[in-house]
Design a protein around this motif. Structure first.
Motif, short mmCIF file in Angstrom:
data_model
loop_
_atom_site.label_atom_id
_atom_site.label_comp_id
_atom_site.label_asym_id
_atom_site.label_seq_id
_atom_site.Cartn_x
_atom_site.Cartn_y
_atom_site.Cartn_z
N LEU A 143 0.83 -1.21 0.00
CA LEU A 143 0.00 0.00 0.00
C LEU A 143 0.86 1.25 0.00
O LEU A 143 0.59 2.22 -0.72
CB LEU A 143 -0.94 -0.01 1.21
CG LEU A 143 -1.91 1.17 1.31
CD1 LEU A 143 -2.81 1.23 0.07
CD2 LEU A 143 -2.75 1.06 2.58
N LYS A 147 1.09 4.14 -2.91
CA LYS A 147 0.93 5.58 -2.67
C LYS A 147 2.16 6.34 -3.17
O LYS A 147 2.03 7.42 -3.76
CB LYS A 147 0.71 5.82 -1.18
CG LYS A 147 -0.64 5.33 -0.66
CD LYS A 147 -0.80 5.62 0.82
CE LYS A 147 -2.16 5.16 1.32
NZ LYS A 147 -2.32 5.41 2.79
N ALA A 150 1.95 6.50 -6.86
CA ALA A 150 0.97 7.51 -7.28
C ALA A 150 1.55 8.91 -7.20
O ALA A 150 1.32 9.75 -8.08
CB ALA A 150 -0.29 7.38 -6.44
N GLU A 151 2.32 9.15 -6.15
CA GLU A 151 2.95 10.47 -6.01
C GLU A 151 4.01 10.68 -7.08
O GLU A 151 4.11 11.77 -7.67
CB GLU A 151 3.56 10.59 -4.62
CG GLU A 151 2.53 10.63 -3.49
CD GLU A 151 3.19 10.71 -2.12
OE1 GLU A 151 4.45 10.72 -2.08
OE2 GLU A 151 2.47 10.73 -1.12
#
Length: 349
Positions: A143, A147, A150-151
């Motif tokens: 997870l 994240k 995604a950043e």
């Protein structure tokens, strides 16, 4: 994805045979990743902005190509032929559809590749293999990696890319929706009507002369079309694909179906030549049984019993045309087919 520092002492002095041997003995040896070299977009915001604009331009062009695909369906008729160098004479509709849809899909892919190669993180990460079972800490790591990825995709910060990508992806499916147009006659009722009408004479397709009852003998098979239809007409193929007839003469006592007998003239019956399976032209007739066979998939129809299906994949009987004789002694239609010819379609009911 987050980067991982590799200790200096673990970096190989050289990538040679000795290092390969060490790795063969130690499956957990350092893979020897080279030092990361930043791209110009990583250190120059103006270069990153140029890449962003390039990606957004590809997505915008993809949207325009999709609009062009949809417009081609409206602008070009099916039978329009144009000359395009070096392809020669081609269908304007097919060429424009292939060109615009190909560009729309290519530009989305090219934009995504350019985005990944110039703006997303390119730091290589080494990670040890782990058991298939995912313990809670691994799930937490996945997870966190997601994240971080995604950043690093800069999707949230590069809004121009995000918005144009969403626009391109939203428009492309409309190409598939437009293809559904060919599954039925909407918004027109082109498949329900043919050129046959009351008073239209039956013309022999071989001699191009009006058919007379004495021209049709018992056991013969003749092909007919409506008067006024010419082979050089622009829509000849479209019209003959619906209006082609089989003319057969059967002894009236051998006709089993009551309506067929009433719609015939002295045992001369007229049925659609178009198979009700996938629309192939029927051409094989057996005199003794009055059966006709479609050569494509062997659907067989009994012309002495309302042309009902007795074998094969066809879904319904061949439509019959009601015929009579005019004042000149020629065979004529007494109206159009009462049901659509050919295969079934969504709106047939």
């Amino acid at each position: 994805m987050s980067s991982q520092e590799i200790p200096e002492e673990n970096l190989p002095a050289e990538q040679g045979p000795a290092h390969a041997v060490d790795q063969a003995h130690d499956p957990f040896a350092d893979p020897g990743l080279p030092a990361h070299k930043p791209r110009i977009q990583d250190i120059d915001e103006r270069a990153a902005n140029r890449s962003e604009r390039a990606v957004a331009s590809m997505f915008l062009l993809s949207m325009l190509a999709t609009v062009g695909f949809i417009a081609s369906y409206v602008i070009f008729p099916v039978d329009k032929i144009v000359y395009i160098f070096p392809f020669g004479h081609v269908s304007a509709l097919n060429f424009s559809l292939g060109l615009t849809l190909g560009l729309a899909l290519f530009l989305i892919g090219a934009g995504a590749v350019h985005w990944a190669r110039t703006l997303m993180s390119d730091v290589e990460v080494a990670d040890d293999r782990h058991a298939i079972e995912a313990p809670p800490e691994v799930k937490a790591k996945v997870l966190a990696d997601f994240k971080a990825g995604a950043e690093e995709s800069v999707l949230g910060r590069r809004k121009l890319i995000r918005n144009t990508m969403f626009g391109a992806l939203a428009l492309v499916p409309l190409s598939g929706v437009m293809l559904l147009r060919d599954l039925g006659p909407l918004p027109e009722k082109k498949l329900r009507k043919t050129l046959w009408a009351k008073g239209k004479q039956l013309v022999n397709m071989n001699t191009m002369e009006p058919l007379r009852p004495e021209d049709v003998v018992v056991g013969s098979l003749t092909f007919a079309m409506p008067e006024g239809l010419e082979e050089h007409d622009e829509d000849f193929q479209t019209q003959i694909a619906k209006a082609a007839l089989m003319i057969i003469r059967i002894e009236p006592d051998n006709i089993k179906d009551k309506r067929e007998r009433e719609w015939a003239h002295e045992g001369i019956v007229a049925f659609s030549k178009i198979c009700t399976h996938v629309g192939c032209p029927i051409s094989l007739y057996e005199q003794q049984t009055h059966h006709v066979l479609c050569p494509c998939h062997q659907s067989t129809f009994d012309l002495s019993d309302g042309a009902r299906v007795i074998f094969g994949p066809a879904g319904h009987a061949l439509p019959q045309l009601r015929i009579g004789v005019n004042s000149e002694g020629n065979l004529e239609a007494l109206g159009d087919f009462e049901e659509p010819v050919g295969p079934a379609f969504w709106e047939r009911g």
